[in-house]
Design an enzyme around this catalytic site. Sequence first.
Site, short mmCIF file in Angstrom:
data_model
loop_
_atom_site.label_atom_id
_atom_site.label_comp_id
_atom_site.label_asym_id
_atom_site.label_seq_id
_atom_site.Cartn_x
_atom_site.Cartn_y
_atom_site.Cartn_z
N CYS A 194 -24.04 64.26 102.35
CA CYS A 194 -22.65 64.63 102.07
C CYS A 194 -21.62 64.03 103.02
O CYS A 194 -20.79 63.21 102.63
CB CYS A 194 -22.51 66.14 102.10
SG CYS A 194 -23.71 67.07 101.13
N HIS B 159 -23.70 71.93 94.84
CA HIS B 159 -24.46 72.13 96.07
C HIS B 159 -25.08 73.53 96.10
O HIS B 159 -24.50 74.49 95.61
CB HIS B 159 -23.50 71.97 97.26
CG HIS B 159 -24.17 71.79 98.58
ND1 HIS B 159 -24.90 72.79 99.20
CD2 HIS B 159 -24.20 70.73 99.43
CE1 HIS B 159 -25.35 72.35 100.36
NE2 HIS B 159 -24.94 71.10 100.53
N ARG C 49 -18.57 61.12 102.62
CA ARG C 49 -17.16 61.50 102.64
C ARG C 49 -16.40 60.74 103.71
O ARG C 49 -15.22 60.38 103.51
CB ARG C 49 -17.06 63.02 102.86
CG ARG C 49 -17.56 63.80 101.68
CD ARG C 49 -18.00 65.23 102.03
NE ARG C 49 -18.84 65.73 100.97
CZ ARG C 49 -18.38 66.37 99.89
NH1 ARG C 49 -17.09 66.60 99.76
NH2 ARG C 49 -19.21 66.76 98.95
N ASP D 239 -20.61 67.42 94.26
CA ASP D 239 -21.44 67.58 95.46
C ASP D 239 -22.92 67.68 95.05
O ASP D 239 -23.32 68.65 94.40
CB ASP D 239 -21.00 68.85 96.19
CG ASP D 239 -21.49 68.92 97.62
OD1 ASP D 239 -22.29 68.05 98.01
OD2 ASP D 239 -21.08 69.84 98.34
N ASP D 240 -23.71 66.68 95.41
CA ASP D 240 -25.16 66.68 95.15
C ASP D 240 -25.50 66.58 93.67
O ASP D 240 -26.48 67.19 93.21
CB ASP D 240 -25.83 67.93 95.74
CG ASP D 240 -25.78 67.99 97.25
OD1 ASP D 240 -25.25 67.06 97.86
OD2 ASP D 240 -26.27 68.99 97.80
N ASP E 114 -21.28 62.56 95.68
CA ASP E 114 -21.36 62.10 97.06
C ASP E 114 -22.74 61.57 97.44
O ASP E 114 -22.89 60.86 98.42
CB ASP E 114 -20.93 63.19 98.04
CG ASP E 114 -21.77 64.46 97.94
OD1 ASP E 114 -22.60 64.55 97.03
OD2 ASP E 114 -21.59 65.35 98.80
N ASN E 115 -23.77 61.94 96.68
CA ASN E 115 -25.13 61.44 96.93
C ASN E 115 -25.98 61.87 95.75
O ASN E 115 -25.47 62.43 94.77
CB ASN E 115 -25.71 61.97 98.24
CG ASN E 115 -25.44 63.43 98.52
OD1 ASN E 115 -24.74 63.79 99.46
ND2 ASN E 115 -25.99 64.31 97.68
N LYS F 147 -31.34 63.11 97.32
CA LYS F 147 -30.48 63.30 98.50
C LYS F 147 -31.30 63.32 99.80
O LYS F 147 -32.37 63.90 99.87
CB LYS F 147 -29.72 64.61 98.38
CG LYS F 147 -28.87 64.96 99.61
CD LYS F 147 -28.22 66.32 99.47
CE LYS F 147 -27.45 66.69 100.74
NZ LYS F 147 -26.78 68.01 100.61
N HIS G 178 -15.97 69.04 105.53
CA HIS G 178 -17.26 68.66 106.14
C HIS G 178 -17.15 67.49 107.11
O HIS G 178 -18.13 66.79 107.36
CB HIS G 178 -18.26 68.32 105.02
CG HIS G 178 -19.69 68.50 105.43
ND1 HIS G 178 -20.75 68.01 104.69
CD2 HIS G 178 -20.25 69.13 106.50
CE1 HIS G 178 -21.89 68.32 105.28
NE2 HIS G 178 -21.62 69.01 106.37
N LYS H 87 -14.31 70.90 99.67
CA LYS H 87 -15.18 70.69 100.84
C LYS H 87 -14.67 69.54 101.71
O LYS H 87 -14.47 68.43 101.25
CB LYS H 87 -16.59 70.40 100.34
CG LYS H 87 -17.61 70.04 101.41
CD LYS H 87 -18.98 69.94 100.77
CE LYS H 87 -20.02 69.35 101.68
NZ LYS H 87 -21.36 69.35 101.07
#
Length: 565
Positions: A79, A234, A83, A41-42, A340-341, A395, A145, A143
């Site tokens: 995010c 994150h 996803r 994540d991130d 994810d990014n 991001k 989301h 996660k």
Amino acid sequence: MKPAFPLMAFGLMAIFSSCNNQPSTKQESTARPNVLIILADDMGFSDIGCYGGNISTPVIDGLAKEGMKFSNFHVLPTCSPTRSALLTGNDNHVAGLGIMGELDYPALHELNLPGYAAELSQQVATIPELLAGNGYHTYMTGKWHLGEGPGKDPHDRGFEESFILGTGGGSHFNDRKALAPPQHMEYTRNGVVVEPPQDFYSTRNYTDSMIRFINMHKEDGKPFFGYLSYTAVHDPLHAPKEYIDKYKGKFDMGWDSLWTMRLSNLKALGLVDQGINKFVKNPSIPTWKSLSKKEQQDYARDMEVYAAMLEYMDMSIGRVIDYLKKEGLYENTMILFLSDNGPNGAMATAYPGNEDHKYLDSFNNQLDNRGLKGSYIEMGPGWAQASAAPYRLFKGFVGEGGIKAPLLVKMPGQAKSNGQWNHGMLHVTDIMPTILELTGTTYPAEYRGRKIHQLIGKSMLPVLKGDSATIHSSDGMGWELFEMKAYIRGNWKLMRLPKPFGSGQWELYDLSKDPGETTDLSIQFPTVKQELIEAWGKYAKENEVFDHKGHFDSLYRKSYGLDDE
């Protein structure tokens, strides 16, 4: 949401504890392959060791040596849109995530557009829904989301077993302190709200749960699909103290020097040409030397915590791999690792509700507590820009720093790719068709009586099997989020960024010669620009993109501490 129950009422405490399985003497299965997606994540493009990073990631690097590494893989800027595309093989708008649920945007909500519901749409089918129908166990931890409440939990969208955080993030410990006051943190087990134990740490417990789920059904001979969706790295940045201590002093050189180091490492790997040295100066980032000594100490500690989170996640991935090997499942498992990014350059004040600092001031961010329970720190734009080096921004933006991510794929079976690089264009929507083809699963015209959008991604198997260097030789891909727009076809990229991060108008770049997007070629190549503008318009029409020009520019300026115009 279903009512909360004590975890013990379900006999589920084992989900939060380590799975102490003894080494197995089982032989590797020759059955249909298992699939495991591991999502960071991130995480920045150049953070992990095999992509030029100076953070210890031996497990991920080892996985890369067995599989194939991709240097031109693209995701969405944030995010939940990524996803949604990952799990459906469709554009984020078609999948319902044309906007994020954290942002209150009445102008769109009032229009009741399916692409802007901020939750996973019924216009699409998910990977676990289709694989479950093809005889697969389906597991998710981490996660989600993509919506909360009845019918919106992963257990409602094809996951047989799940332990998840429904929202986008928050404390990695058991205190469940959200990213901002309007938000909340709620964990669910198969759609039922559960309380995390006292010793909860997100990365450890998500890992425990995934191992537990696989272990529950390992004897029945059915293959599994696992989605291990970490909330690391994150913000708020949190890590065990012993991991933070490993990095003491490692980032005292500052973000300017780290940017230079990462660029040099990428050149040594052959991912960036030796002559590339230019980048677009981000107006929100001061030079490291202009900071006070205390500011430097605090910011250096923040990056130490970030690195500790990443190393702990790497170790945890190793636990899953060790388990699979002990149980004779590893060789027959396809493993994908991606982010994810790009890295998160926004400050905590960017989250709606944090503007007045009242909530943020309630945390203990003294130097010796930064990264521990009760603190709230973030990476910030300086480190994020270095983590995305040499690409533009991070991001939240459609610059390459926001949408280019690492991707590693280990195929099932004895054949190994030996860590070779592939430089062809790939997109996150290509993952679902790849998995469907590998597992012999058909994508239907209808699912459960409703028509669904057909996949826009393409199977990567020709590339993974060595039969082709690329699957997107002539077709292009489009992006839109928060008014930012982009379209990539071959080496050409069309992009629109809000001021002051861009001109606010369409710009044209040749990524093969200018990966940092420093020189707008609109005047030199007007025909190319017009063709891509028309291609973006076609993309927008086919994927239900609504033009809401003008509403988000000020949001971005405020998010990065810049004056509104």
